[in-house]
Design a protein around this motif. Structure first.
Motif, mmCIF file in Angstrom:
data_model
loop_
_atom_site.group_PDB
_atom_site.id
_atom_site.type_symbol
_atom_site.label_atom_id
_atom_site.label_comp_id
_atom_site.label_asym_id
_atom_site.label_seq_id
_atom_site.Cartn_x
_atom_site.Cartn_y
_atom_site.Cartn_z
ATOM 1 N N UNK A 69 12.951 0.083 7.338
ATOM 2 C CA UNK A 69 11.591 -0.327 7.022
ATOM 3 C C UNK A 69 11.587 -1.217 5.789
ATOM 4 N N UNK A 70 12.631 -1.130 4.991
ATOM 5 C CA UNK A 70 12.682 -1.960 3.786
ATOM 6 C C UNK A 70 13.037 -3.419 4.084
ATOM 7 N N UNK A 129 4.918 -7.128 -2.081
ATOM 8 C CA UNK A 129 5.527 -5.830 -1.814
ATOM 9 C C UNK A 129 6.291 -5.901 -0.490
ATOM 10 N N UNK A 131 7.755 -3.838 1.474
ATOM 11 C CA UNK A 131 7.621 -2.822 2.525
ATOM 12 C C UNK A 131 6.272 -2.946 3.238
ATOM 13 N N UNK A 132 5.208 -2.994 2.440
ATOM 14 C CA UNK A 132 3.888 -3.151 3.076
ATOM 15 C C UNK A 132 3.656 -4.608 3.460
ATOM 16 N N UNK A 133 4.571 -5.489 3.058
ATOM 17 C CA UNK A 133 4.475 -6.915 3.382
ATOM 18 C C UNK A 133 3.131 -7.482 2.965
#
Lengths: 478, 478
Positions: A69-70, A129, A131-133
């Motif tokens: 997910x990263x 960010x 991860x949350x893009x």
């Protein structure tokens, strides 16, 4: 660690890699390419760039598929730009009059980017960010007068660095910039991520297969693309058991609940709160016009079908009919697209009353005044209140409605067929009218239809994720 | 058997009847009147007419409440027209040039009704289904040239009978016709059934009480009316336990599911897929701008609140701010209401990826080009793609966005306060921005917020049913 999916037009290299996911539909086959996975390639930066440089001319697009997910999921669509050639920057210069930077691509051509946009979209860990893009910088910190103090390219032409007058420094990578260019070609590609262009129906209605859709992501994508393009797909080999339609909805995302529940059965009921729950003929209509958020995609699962006369399905593409109406009777079109109609429903469900009411025209246009985004048409749910039509237009409006109705039933547009048990009609409820012929009401008649809805927000989301994951090239449409 | 609810402005007759449901809010009290039930009145036809004739001048409106599903629910709103005087027809004449009938009311005044509308809305058992309250006639059977052969009034002026050239006969009752008159006054009343006018915030933000809303339908209605009017209500005395917010949603209707689930908890998570799941400051925003069907009403339940510095809530009415922007900076308003913005979200939930994308302006106008129906504003979910803005407008658009942002934070509009545990912020997510101050990230900090959404379709439906059931007079707004 990354995996890389490479999509090849050529069959040449297919045999070397596994698994190959073939797509069956002839219209799709030329555009959605076989997926070939190269496992465990690299953890280096920019693996795609390196790979595409090494790949043959048959490689037309790549996508990076994340294990973790990263790893930004967004890169899937971003980097799938144009890897037939490497995307590199050759030169950068400033256009202070326009407050823009101009870049020159190694392969030729130029693009311009506003300073403010570049600064606002700094991709560093402080501003974005991974991860949350999503952007993490605050708008209050954005200086409207920010300008580059200096800028430079890395030697490989891959990265543009900008040092700003506000003291911050940004790095932008060439492929990232390339797909976000403010030019028509890149914008058109992004449009297709948002929406697939609609087309009118071919002579044979598009089909899908329940088993394949359930088991293969490629078939799932294919069905969703057909549904988005044509607004209707007939799905075969579905189970002949009630309560199974949710499986299809959940294969996409999740059910859209309405005041008739989540999934529901259309069977003959005494004292029905909706005329669908009778054995009577249902004229062509779209469901739930009294919802501002009218459910987007409808699934109608034929669990049991009456074997004698009656119970045939009818469908007609109100989008094509509206286009035809605009050509053949522009005055009718003008009235139907401008006069708000009162739509209403009173329902009892789970011991609770519902009273839905909405004013909206039959033909709803987008803000461009041209594109049709939604059709409302339902004889039972048209209210007896007609509270926004100028009284002197009422007669002409009825004439327009009748003309629209007659066109819907015109053999040019209306298709009549009987759905066997174990089939599912999947419909765009913003576009396609459906109806059914009446059937006898007796103990011998067993007709059981299950239904549910999934919204376009979720359907398109699933289509995007699948297209990224499978690396499908949807840039040509279907 | 019917029950009749009579709503009295005068306290005079209240003591005679039970139960009286008082409504607490001072703004509401003058308009939503005490409900008085007269039990088991009559099974005669037209009981309301008879009752209103007998009632004192204090009776300003009545509504018929149904015991049985076979009694048309619609009558609740229909018959609540104007029973301070009896609604009767005095005369009817034909206007063949306009293809209309003109009626003269016993109390004075005239109304005109198009022939086609009268025929289309025949209320006989053949044309109209009294349980589903919907039209059962087919549009294909509607003769555009239909005309009255003859018509007459009953002696009591209550019923208009029309014999049509197509052989059919219709009966229309005076109150039914009266509330559907094509005049401005009746149309305004119907508008209020559809939507309650919005108002800007008073100095003290509207409040409600969880316990009262849970137990009293009148309090429930009052809360929903405040929410629809002001777009924000602070609810007190809520439970301090997680997982209870669904009870509030289900008191209204049912939860709107998104890709973040149905009800969800906002607590600090490692590697959050949304910046809300961190301890950071959240700038003012509206939720889920990348949904075409953006959830309408948001509930934010403060289960636990951090007791030290930080975690304060901020709210600002983007509707009022947009109006102010239009007045003070019309050019900014024009750009924000015309330039489509790319909104995006990538999320992982329940093991499934979502990729939402939508192009829509910050300020969305209705088709009149004037009324604001939706605001989109969220710094994290504004995409780095800006794929529909002309490149030469980008700089000016950022200036407009910044001006809008600055107005949102202007002390004229922005309110900052700390919600204690056991409170719920209820918000119109199409209108009101919300944010929160950052708070420390340590094992000592326990902040737990639950949330969920219910769509306006369902909220307004519930408000309509309650207004009918309680006989609330919402014709003045709040």
């Amino acid at each position: 660690m990354h995996r890389i999916a490479v999509h090849l037009r050529s069959a040449l290299t297919q045999a070397q890699h596994l698994p190959i996911v073939p797509l069956h539909h002839p219209r799709l086959a030329s555009h959605v390419l076989p997926v070939v996975r190269l496992s465990s390639v690299t953890s280096e930066p920019h693996p795609l760039t390196r790979l595409s440089a090494a790949a043959s001319e048959h490689v037309t697009c790549c996508s990076l598929i994340s294990h973790h997910v990263t790893t930004p999921v967004r890169r899937c669509s971003d980097l799938r730009a144009k890897f037939s050639h490497e995307v590199k920057l050759a030169r950068v210069s400033s256009l202070p009059e326009q407050k823009m930077l101009e870049v020159e691509w190694a392969e030729g051509g130029r693009s311009i980017y506003p300073w403010l946009w570049l600064r606002d979209n700094c991709q560093c860990d402080q501003c974005f960010h991974p991860v949350s893009l999503s952007r993490t910088s605050f708008l209050q910190d954005l200086d409207l007068n920010v300008a580059p103090k200096s800028f430079e390219l890395t030697e490989d032409g891959f990265t543009l660095s900008i040092h700003w007058t506000d003291g911050h420094s940004s790095r932008h990578e060439a492929p990232w910039l390339h797909v976000r260019a403010f030019q028509a070609e890149q914008r058109r590609a992004r449009d297709l991520v948002h929406k697939i262009p609609r087309k009118f129906w071919p002579p044979q209605l598009p089909e899908a297969n329940w088993e394949e859709v359930m088991q293969s992501d490629a078939s799932l994508l294919q069905w969703l693309l057909l549904l988005e393009t044509y607004g209707l797909v007939v799905m075969k080999s579905a189970p002949q058991q009630q309560g199974r339609i949710r499986e299809l909805a959940e294969r996409v995302a999740f059910v859209k609940r309405t005041h008739y529940g989540e999934d529901f059965s259309v069977i003959v009921k005494p004292d029905p709160s909706n005329v669908a729950y009778s054995n009577k003929t249902l004229a062509l209509h779209l469901d739930l016009p009294y919802y501002f958020y009218k459910p987007g995609v409808q699934f109608i699962h034929f669990v049991r079908q009456h074997e004698g006369v009656g119970g045939e399905s009818q469908v007609s593409d109100a989008l094509e009919v509206a286009h035809t109406l605009r050509e053949e009777h522009p005055q009718h079109f003008r009235l139907l697209s401008s006069v708000p109609v009162d739509w209403v429903d009173h329902a009892n469900e789970d011991g609770r009353q519902y009273f839905k009411a909405l004013k909206m025209p039959v033909i709803c246009l987008e803000s461009d005044g041209e594109t049709i985004w939604r059709i409302n048409f339902s004889q039972p749910q048209r209210d007896s209140y007609f509270s926004a039509c100028p009284v002197e237009d009422v007669h002409a409006w009825y004439a327009a409605l009748k003309a629209f109705h007659d066109l819907l039933y015109d053999p040019r547009f209306c298709r009549t067929f009987k759905m066997p048990p174990g089939t599912v009609l999947t419909l765009d409820n913003l576009r396609v009218t459906h109806g059914r012929m009446g059937f006898p009401d007796s103990d011998d008649v067993h007709r059981h239809v299950d239904g549910c809805y999934v919204d376009w927000d979720e359907v398109r989301s699933r289509r995007r994720v699948l297209a990224d994951t499978l690396g499908a090239d949807i840039t040509q449409g279907l």
